[in-house]
Design a protein around this motif. Structure first.
Motif, PDB file in Angstrom:
ATOM      1  N   LEU A  19       0.826  -1.212   0.000  1.00 20.54           N
ATOM      2  CA  LEU A  19       0.000   0.000   0.000  1.00 20.54           C
ATOM      3  C   LEU A  19       0.855   1.254   0.000  1.00 20.54           C
ATOM      4  N   SER A  20       1.898   1.238   0.834  1.00 21.91           N
ATOM      5  CA  SER A  20       2.791   2.386   0.939  1.00 21.91           C
ATOM      6  C   SER A  20       4.096   1.932   1.575  1.00 21.91           C
ATOM      7  N   ARG A  21       5.195   2.413   1.022  1.00 26.97           N
ATOM      8  CA  ARG A  21       6.509   2.120   1.595  1.00 26.97           C
ATOM      9  C   ARG A  21       7.000   3.253   2.491  1.00 26.97           C
ATOM     10  N   ALA A  22       6.215   4.291   2.592  1.00 30.53           N
ATOM     11  CA  ALA A  22       6.608   5.444   3.405  1.00 30.53           C
ATOM     12  C   ALA A  22       6.414   5.144   4.884  1.00 30.53           C
ATOM     13  N   ARG A  23       7.314   5.651   5.687  1.00 23.77           N
ATOM     14  CA  ARG A  23       7.155   5.538   7.129  1.00 23.77           C
ATOM     15  C   ARG A  23       6.051   6.495   7.566  1.00 23.77           C
ATOM     16  N   GLY A  24       5.370   6.131   8.635  1.00 24.12           N
ATOM     17  CA  GLY A  24       4.276   6.975   9.104  1.00 24.12           C
ATOM     18  C   GLY A  24       3.233   6.150   9.815  1.00 24.12           C
ATOM     19  N   PRO A  25       1.973   6.515   9.684  1.00 22.92           N
ATOM     20  CA  PRO A  25       0.907   5.761  10.357  1.00 22.92           C
ATOM     21  C   PRO A  25       0.990   4.273  10.033  1.00 22.92           C
ATOM     22  N   LEU A  26       0.850   3.444  11.065  1.00 26.74           N
ATOM     23  CA  LEU A  26       1.010   2.004  10.883  1.00 26.74           C
ATOM     24  C   LEU A  26      -0.163   1.400  10.132  1.00 26.74           C
ATOM     25  N   PHE A  27      -1.366   1.777  10.511  1.00 24.64           N
ATOM     26  CA  PHE A  27      -2.550   1.156   9.929  1.00 24.64           C
ATOM     27  C   PHE A  27      -3.165   2.081   8.876  1.00 24.64           C
ATOM     28  N   LEU A  28      -3.278   1.554   7.662  1.00 31.01           N
ATOM     29  CA  LEU A  28      -3.725   2.349   6.522  1.00 31.01           C
ATOM     30  C   LEU A  28      -5.070   1.842   6.006  1.00 31.01           C
ATOM     31  N   SER A  29      -5.823   2.775   5.453  1.00 31.49           N
ATOM     32  CA  SER A  29      -7.093   2.429   4.836  1.00 31.49           C
ATOM     33  C   SER A  29      -6.849   1.768   3.488  1.00 31.49           C
ATOM     34  N   GLU A  30      -7.706   0.810   3.149  1.00 30.13           N
ATOM     35  CA  GLU A  30      -7.593   0.132   1.858  1.00 30.13           C
ATOM     36  C   GLU A  30      -8.811   0.391   0.978  1.00 30.13           C
ATOM     37  N   SER A  31      -9.631   1.364   1.401  1.00 32.06           N
ATOM     38  CA  SER A  31     -10.802   1.699   0.593  1.00 32.06           C
ATOM     39  C   SER A  31     -10.382   2.522  -0.621  1.00 32.06           C
ATOM     40  N   ARG A  32     -11.219   2.533  -1.629  1.00 29.23           N
ATOM     41  CA  ARG A  32     -10.900   3.306  -2.827  1.00 29.23           C
ATOM     42  C   ARG A  32     -10.869   4.801  -2.533  1.00 29.23           C
ATOM     43  N   ARG A  33     -11.744   5.221  -1.655  1.00 30.98           N
ATOM     44  CA  ARG A  33     -11.850   6.650  -1.368  1.00 30.98           C
ATOM     45  C   ARG A  33     -10.649   7.177  -0.605  1.00 30.98           C
ATOM     46  N   ASN A  34     -10.155   6.399   0.363  1.00 28.66           N
ATOM     47  CA  ASN A  34      -9.045   6.858   1.214  1.00 28.66           C
ATOM     48  C   ASN A  34      -7.858   5.910   1.118  1.00 28.66           C
ATOM     49  N   HIS A  35      -7.579   5.418  -0.050  1.00 28.81           N
ATOM     50  CA  HIS A  35      -6.543   4.406  -0.231  1.00 28.81           C
ATOM     51  C   HIS A  35      -5.203   4.891   0.308  1.00 28.81           C
ATOM     52  N   ALA A  36      -4.600   4.053   1.184  1.00 26.80           N
ATOM     53  CA  ALA A  36      -3.279   4.303   1.784  1.00 26.80           C
ATOM     54  C   ALA A  36      -3.264   5.502   2.724  1.00 26.80           C
ATOM     55  N   GLN A  37      -4.430   6.014   3.095  1.00 24.41           N
ATOM     56  CA  GLN A  37      -4.499   7.088   4.076  1.00 24.41           C
ATOM     57  C   GLN A  37      -4.596   6.484   5.483  1.00 24.41           C
ATOM     58  N   PRO A  38      -4.214   7.248   6.514  1.00 20.28           N
ATOM     59  CA  PRO A  38      -4.298   6.712   7.884  1.00 20.28           C
ATOM     60  C   PRO A  38      -5.720   6.252   8.219  1.00 20.28           C
ATOM     61  N   LEU A  39      -5.818   5.118   8.874  1.00 17.13           N
ATOM     62  CA  LEU A  39      -7.116   4.572   9.267  1.00 17.13           C
ATOM     63  C   LEU A  39      -7.723   5.455  10.357  1.00 17.13           C
ATOM     64  N   SER A  40      -8.970   5.853  10.189  1.00 18.07           N
ATOM     65  CA  SER A  40      -9.617   6.738  11.159  1.00 18.07           C
ATOM     66  C   SER A  40     -10.191   5.945  12.334  1.00 18.07           C
ATOM     67  N   LEU A  41     -10.433   6.665  13.426  1.00 13.44           N
ATOM     68  CA  LEU A  41     -11.045   6.046  14.605  1.00 13.44           C
ATOM     69  C   LEU A  41     -12.411   5.470  14.266  1.00 13.44           C
ATOM     70  N   TRP A  42     -13.159   6.202  13.441  1.00 11.90           N
ATOM     71  CA  TRP A  42     -14.531   5.792  13.144  1.00 11.90           C
ATOM     72  C   TRP A  42     -14.540   4.546  12.261  1.00 11.90           C
TER      73      TRP A  42
END
Length: 371
Positions: free
Chosen positions: A246-269
């Motif tokens: 999904l991403s090789r960049a260091r940063g947030p551990l858990f990433l979203s895999e949805s099309r809308r927020n692909h590779a973005q940090p997973l939200s609390l909600w």
């Protein structure tokens, strides 16, 4: 609602849309802006906004100016909270439903009102706080003992039975690796939801199987280092391999895999929705993102961990919070019962095998032993 307030609260318009009553009261806006400027967490601001908005709505309905309201008006607000009918039945899972408020939620609403009036007193707009911190209770010898507007109920955390836990695991087994490793870490390290979702790749120390919970992500701003098990480490290693796709960049551990927020940090909600879906599929509706933490700390108490050790592991500033898990585990009561039963058992055996008169424990009578 003013634009300045939206900027002060991080540029969001969600609060303005949700509680427009706040924009009709200048002092309410000023109070919330102070908390926002002081860097309070967005969820704290949200909770304060919710509680104050509900109070202001009651004031508007009754034709009362909040700046001149008295204790009778605050009591009216309390009555509205305690008698509000539940649209979802007796067991309301979400406090966002606006119905069936629990004792803890009512206390939270009153905190918002109390702090708002503290602010008005500091600004010289009032001389007293109508939502004060209670009154001294007659007959109490200890100074400082107070009784609040609403009696505070202290309940032990809910934890699943062994069968319910197995049902959760059965459903979780078919989840994507990200969700499985998040559940494993949430239990293994007793992480709160925000602590779990805020983990970063550089918070991990795989060599020692430790992770750092950063102070800014914790409830009480206490940083801590916590271990995780070897089995969780194997699962985590598999997820890191998957994450690299999904991403090789260091940063947030858990990433979203949805099309809308692909590779973005997973939200609390998003995480809350995942856990809620698992809970419903497993027919354990009371299971939530905080249940794994409750279960872990209770298990540690069952295993005989010392109180201060559990408090350090959990990140509790005060051991009073930790005591509830000791009580929930029943460890102290079970130990006392076991010791007491051993004494009684030994006495009964001795009475059965002895030919001399025996004295019953706790009274002065003699009992003839079997001959």
């Amino acid at each position: 609602m003013t634009a300045d307030w939206g900027d002060a609260l991080g540029g969001t318009v969600v609060l303005a849309e949700k509680w427009p009553v706040l924009g009709r009261h200048e002092r309410a806006v000023g109070w919330l802006q102070v908390w926002a400027d002081l860097g309070r967490a967005p969820r704290t601001i949200d909770a304060y906004s919710r509680g104050l908005a509900e109070y202001l709505l009651v004031c508007e309905r009754e034709g009362v100016d909040p700046l001149t309201a008295n204790r009778a008006h605050v009591a009216l607000f309390v009555r509205e909270l305690t008698s509000r009918p539940s649209r979802r039945g007796a067991n309301v899972v979400s406090i966002d439903s606006g119905a069936g408020l629990s004792n803890a939620t009512i206390q939270q609403r009153l905190v918002s009102v109390r702090l708002f009036y503290d602010f008005l007193m500091e600004e010289g707009l009032r001389e007293s706080n109508p939502a004060g911190r209670g009154r001294y209770t007659p007959g109490r010898r200890q100074s400082g003992q107070q009784r609040g507007l609403v009696p505070r109920m202290t309940k032990l955390p809910w934890i699943p039975s062994e069968q319910q836990w197995l049902d959760i695991l059965r459903v979780a087994r078919d989840e994507p690796i990200r969700n499985r490793v998040m559940l494993a870490l949430a239990y293994d390290a007793a992480l709160r939801r925000e602590e779990l979702c805020s983990l970063r790749t550089d918070d991990l120390d795989p060599a020692r199987r430790m992770l750092r919970v950063r102070a800014e992500t914790t409830k009480n701003r206490l940083e801590r280092m916590v271990p995780y098990s070897a089995s969780t480490g194997v699962l985590l290693s598999g997820y890191l391999t998957h994450r690299s796709t999904l991403s090789r960049a260091r940063g947030p551990l858990f990433l979203s895999e949805s099309r809308r927020n692909h590779a973005q940090p997973l939200s609390l909600w998003t995480w809350s929705k995942v856990v809620r879906r698992i809970a419903l599929e497993a027919s354990v509706p009371r299971f939530s993102t905080h249940t794994t933490r409750h279960l872990c700390l209770t298990d540690l108490a069952r295993m005989g961990w010392e109180l201060h050790t559990i408090a350090t592991f959990a990140g509790h500033r005060n051991t009073d919070s930790t005591l509830q898990y000791i009580h929930l585990s029943g460890r102290d009561l079970a130990d006392k019962l076991s010791r007491g039963m051993e004494h009684i058992h030994a006495w009964r055996i001795n009475m059965l095998t002895s030919t001399e008169p025996q004295r019953c424990p706790g009274d002065g009578s003699d009992v003839r032993g079997a001959r």
